[in-house]
Design an enzyme around this catalytic site. Structure first.
Site, short mmCIF file in Angstrom:
data_model
loop_
_atom_site.label_atom_id
_atom_site.label_comp_id
_atom_site.label_asym_id
_atom_site.label_seq_id
_atom_site.Cartn_x
_atom_site.Cartn_y
_atom_site.Cartn_z
CB CYS A 169 16.81 30.61 38.91
SG CYS A 169 18.04 31.93 38.79
CD GLU B 194 41.13 30.70 52.65
OE1 GLU B 194 40.27 31.04 53.49
OE2 GLU B 194 41.42 31.37 51.64
CB CYS C 258 35.14 40.29 43.82
SG CYS C 258 35.25 40.34 45.62
#
Length: 376
Positions: free
Chosen positions: A87, A261, A331
């Site tokens: 890839c 987190e 994102c």
């Protein structure tokens, strides 16, 4: 980038591959501008381009085929393995290690999991490469049955791939569409992969999240660092901090930086990387719950949420708080636009698109928000 797998119709994951890269980047920049069109005062910085090939630092390879002829790549519509060891978007160190890993699967007798028949042991191979060429390898297994064989032959693999630093087995017993399970079994004495990003060295554990494009991640952290230093806050929260990328880049003398987190493993990684840096603190907690339970607010908040965005509760808290500056890394520009609309007192002043995911419609956007002084 030319790709024989794409040309042959074997893998179409890079959906934008036929489009010239410059056009891809321009279209992403324009798309983000359209999504944030309700904020006409934004100063748009030039988009940050990625390398067109060899940019991805992590390979998530589904294992197919047979124990004597395993494939590393994906499954087709009939659940047959398609081998993608060459890839082109993967960093060269990843593709160089695959032949030895495939040979190891045969040597250790790791039977590829047959999705249709629900038989076999080895489901996925996850391989991560640092900027310095070190590797972390994870075998995603159906059970612990093959662990003795893996341990027995591991010296052979470490000899064939001397850049391996961390090796683990992840257990995913359920028959479901998932990359990994909850349980992780470390197979090496080294438990973290040093991940150098600019001048900061992060400590990546097997289940910790890290951006898949190291060069673009470095540019993202640099941009946040510049914006944070421009307002010079005394206190910073990094919500959804992961392994501490933003927080560690924003460390400064006299500045208190707190990273939050939900992943305990990521917090362990962040704490390991922050040793020797004053003013740093990391806590395992839900970002929204942490903010809502706090009695004081910092000068500046960094948010880097998953695709779902920060949501209405955290948006409302930020809107009503005394926080003067927010750096929002996203994102998903759809949820970014929704969250910005819920915080009208925090005005977007600067924005930038960074191409974390070339040849796809996805990208990262970072926005600087500053509070409008109240009237009256």
């Amino acid at each position: 980038m030319q790709c024989s797998y794409f040309d042959a119709g074997l893998c179409l994951s890079c959906t934008l591959l036929p489009q010239p890269y410059a056009e891809q980047l321009a279209d992403k920049h324009a798309h983000c501008q359209r999504m944030l069109a309700d904020h006409p005062g934004i100063q748009w910085m030039p988009p940050v381009a990625s390398a067109e090939s060899g940019f991805r630092n992590k390979a998530k390879m589904v294992v197919g085929g047979t124990v004597d002829a395993p494939t590393l790549g994906l499954l087709d519509g009939q659940m047959r393995g398609i081998d993608l060891q060459g890839c082109g978007i993967l960093q060269p160190g990843l593709t160089a290690a695959f032949p030895a890993i495939a040979d190891f699967i045969t040597l250790a007798g790791l039977v590829p999991y047959d999705v249709a028949a629900r038989r076999g042991e080895l489901k996925n191979v996850l391989l991560t490469e640092s900027a310095d060429g070190d590797l972390m390898l994870r075998f995603v297994l159906r059970s612990s049955e093959s662990l003795p064989r893996i341990r027995k032959h591991l010296p052979w693999l470490e000899h064939r791939v001397p850049s391996l630093r961390v090796i683990s087995a992840n257990l995913l017993p359920e028959h479901r569409a998932a990359i990994e399970g909850i349980d992780e079994i470390l197979l090496t004495t080294q438990s973290t992969l040093p991940m150098r990003v600019g001048d900061v060295e992060l400590a990546l554990r097997p289940q910790s999240f890290f951006q898949t494009n190291t060069a673009i991640a470095s540019a993202l952290y640099r941009q946040a660092h510049e914006w944070v230093d421009s307002v010079n806050p005394a206190s910073v929260w990094d919500l959804y901090c992961g392994v501490g990328g933003f927080a560690l880049h924003c460390a400064a003398p006299g500045r208190a930086v707190t990273g939050i987190e939900v992943s305990a493993e990521a917090i362990e990684s962040a704490r390991a990387a922050s040793v020797g840096l004053p003013g740093m603190a990391f806590e395992t907690a839900d970002a929204t719950a942490f903010a809502l339970a706090s009695t004081e607010a910092p000068d500046l908040v960094i948010v880097n949420p998953p695709r779902r965005g920060i949501g209405p509760d955290l948006s409302a808290w930020l809107e009503a708080s005394s926080v003067q500056t927010v750096v929002y890394s996203s994102c998903n520009s759809v949820t970014l636009a929704r969250d910005l609309a819920a915080m009208p007192s925090l005005v977007p002043t600067r924005a930038r698109v960074l191409d974390m995911f070339p040849h796809t419609n996805h990208y990262e956007a970072i926005v600087l928000l500053q509070r409008v002084p109240s009237r009256g």
